[in-house]
Structure formats: structure tokens, C-alpha cells
Scaffold this motif. Structure first.
Motif, mmCIF file in Angstrom:
data_model
loop_
_atom_site.group_PDB
_atom_site.id
_atom_site.type_symbol
_atom_site.label_atom_id
_atom_site.label_comp_id
_atom_site.label_asym_id
_atom_site.label_seq_id
_atom_site.Cartn_x
_atom_site.Cartn_y
_atom_site.Cartn_z
ATOM 1 N N UNK A 119 0.876 -1.174 0.000
ATOM 2 C CA UNK A 119 0.000 0.000 0.000
ATOM 3 C C UNK A 119 0.910 1.220 0.000
ATOM 4 N N UNK A 120 0.346 2.393 0.199
ATOM 5 C CA UNK A 120 1.178 3.587 0.296
ATOM 6 C C UNK A 120 2.087 3.547 1.528
ATOM 7 N N UNK A 121 1.821 2.652 2.456
ATOM 8 C CA UNK A 121 2.721 2.490 3.609
ATOM 9 C C UNK A 121 4.125 2.094 3.148
ATOM 10 N N UNK A 135 -4.566 4.003 5.694
ATOM 11 C CA UNK A 135 -3.157 3.733 5.960
ATOM 12 C C UNK A 135 -2.318 4.478 4.928
ATOM 13 N N UNK A 136 -1.082 4.806 5.298
ATOM 14 C CA UNK A 136 -0.371 4.477 6.521
ATOM 15 C C UNK A 136 -0.660 5.458 7.657
ATOM 16 N N UNK A 164 0.647 9.404 3.436
ATOM 17 C CA UNK A 164 2.020 8.979 3.144
ATOM 18 C C UNK A 164 2.929 10.150 2.767
ATOM 19 N N UNK A 165 2.451 11.098 1.988
ATOM 20 C CA UNK A 165 3.305 12.204 1.563
ATOM 21 C C UNK A 165 3.627 13.131 2.726
ATOM 22 N N UNK A 192 9.398 13.109 7.906
ATOM 23 C CA UNK A 192 10.604 12.337 8.188
ATOM 24 C C UNK A 192 11.837 12.924 7.504
ATOM 25 N N UNK A 193 11.688 13.317 6.246
ATOM 26 C CA UNK A 193 12.830 13.900 5.522
ATOM 27 C C UNK A 193 13.275 15.198 6.188
#
Length: 195
Positions: free
Chosen positions: A11-13, A48-49, A61-62, A68-69
Motif C-alpha cells: 500500500x502507500x505504507x 493507511x499508513x 504517506x506524503x 521524516x525527511x
């Protein structure tokens, strides 16, 4: 303590798992379906995620990739720079011109109630996806979307390419296939795919 990623890897996860592997971050993965109890206790929509970082719960997800980045200072240009604006432009373009078409095709394949599905729309989506991917492939700046360094758009673009292949969309142009093969050969990609 590390992060927790909630959502099945197919998935996008996968995007989040891949970036965490690239970062060498400590994380736990709960590979569960959308709308499962593990998901809905953190996300009312059941999508999800989901990323848990201490007391923080993040979805989309984006948004998670960007967080995180930025937090780790890798796979992104610094916020407030022209290069970051260009990176964000690529991110939005990939989401608009590729991801949205794949998601719409999925909705008309198995997500929407059967009475609401319009299977014929998928031919139009496949054709538009092929045109958009051809243009995107021709405009990439170097070995990666932004040039010499891998960034968040590379994760999105490579994931969309794999999703399109699984959804039997038209074969991508050879320059894109070569790009996707290079990224899929990365150890972090392989580690995420093994989850």
C-alpha cells in the motif's frame, strides 16, 4: 524508542517503510489492513499508513515522508529554499498526474460499492497516466527526479510506477523503467519490500 508504521506493505505504507530504511531509522511495522482496529484507534478515517512518533500520530504517506525527511535532514531540500519549492512542485505533480489516476482506477476496480463503479473510466485513466509518465520521464533532471540526489519525489514516483505495473497500466517508457530498476535495486527498497 523509534517509530511505528501501521499499514500493510503493499500500500502507500511502502513509501514510509522505504524512507525509514533509507534513513536507517529504528521502527516497528504493524502490517494491517485499512480500517482495522489497529488503524482506526489512531485514524478515524481508517486509512493507511499511520506513523506514530512518540505522542504524535501522523497520516497521509506524503505528509509522513515530508515530516521524516525534514526531521532527519535527508532526502529533501531545506524548507524555505527555491530548491525545496521545486521539490514540492514535483511532489504535487506526481500526486496529481500519477497517484490520483491510480487511486481513481483502484476505486472503480474494488473500493467503491459495485453499483457506483464505472469500469469504462479506467481506459481513460490508463491513457492519461501513460501521457503524463512520458512527459515526467523526459523532464527528470538527472539520475533522480531533482538531479544528482534522491529526494521524496523519487520515492513517490517509483512507488507509482510499481503500482501502475500491478494495476496493468500501459508499460512505462524505457527511460522510466531503467530509473525504476535502479531505485528498486537499492538495499533500502529491498528491505522495505521484504516486510
Amino acid at each position: 524508542m523509534g517509530y511505528t508504521v501501521i499499514g500493510m506493505g503493499k500500500s502507500r505504507a511502502f513509501r514510509v517503510l522505504w524512507l525509514l530504511e533509507e534513513l536507517g531509522a529504528d521502527y516497528t511495522h504493524l502490517p494491517v489492513q485499512p480500517r482495522s482496529e489497529e488503524v482506526t484507534q489512531h485514524s478515524k478515517l481508517g486509512k493507511i499508513p499511520v506513523l506514530l512518533d512518540g505522542e504524535a500520530t501522523l497520516t497521509d504517506s506524503t505528509a509522513i515522508l515530508t515530516y521524516l525527511a525534514d526531521k532527519h535532514g535527508r532526502f529533501t531540500a531545506p524548507a524555505g529554499t527555491v530548491q525545496r519549492a521545486r521539490q514540492d512542485g514535483w511532489t504535487q505533480r506526481i500526486l496529481d498526474e500519477l497517484d490520483a489516476l491510480l487511486w481513481t482506477a483502484a476505486r472503480h476496480s474494488f473500493i467503491l460499492p459495485e453499483a457506483e463503479r464505472v469500469p469504462a473510466v479506467k481506459d481513460s485513466l490508463r491513457a492519461e497516466f501513460a501521457r503524463n509518465l512520458e512527459r515526467i520521464s523526459a523532464e527528470m533532471a538527472g539520475p533522480f527526479v531533482m538531479g544528482e540526489e534522491m529526494t521524496v519525489p523519487d520515492i513517490l514516483l517509483t512507488h507509482c510506477g510499481g503500482w501502475a505495473r500491478m494495476a496493468t497500466f500501459p508499460e512505462a517508457p524505457e527511460p522510466f523503467r531503467a530509473y525504476a530498476r535502479r531505485l528498486a535495486a537499492r538495499p533500502a527498497y529491498q528491505a522495505a519490500a521484504a516486510r
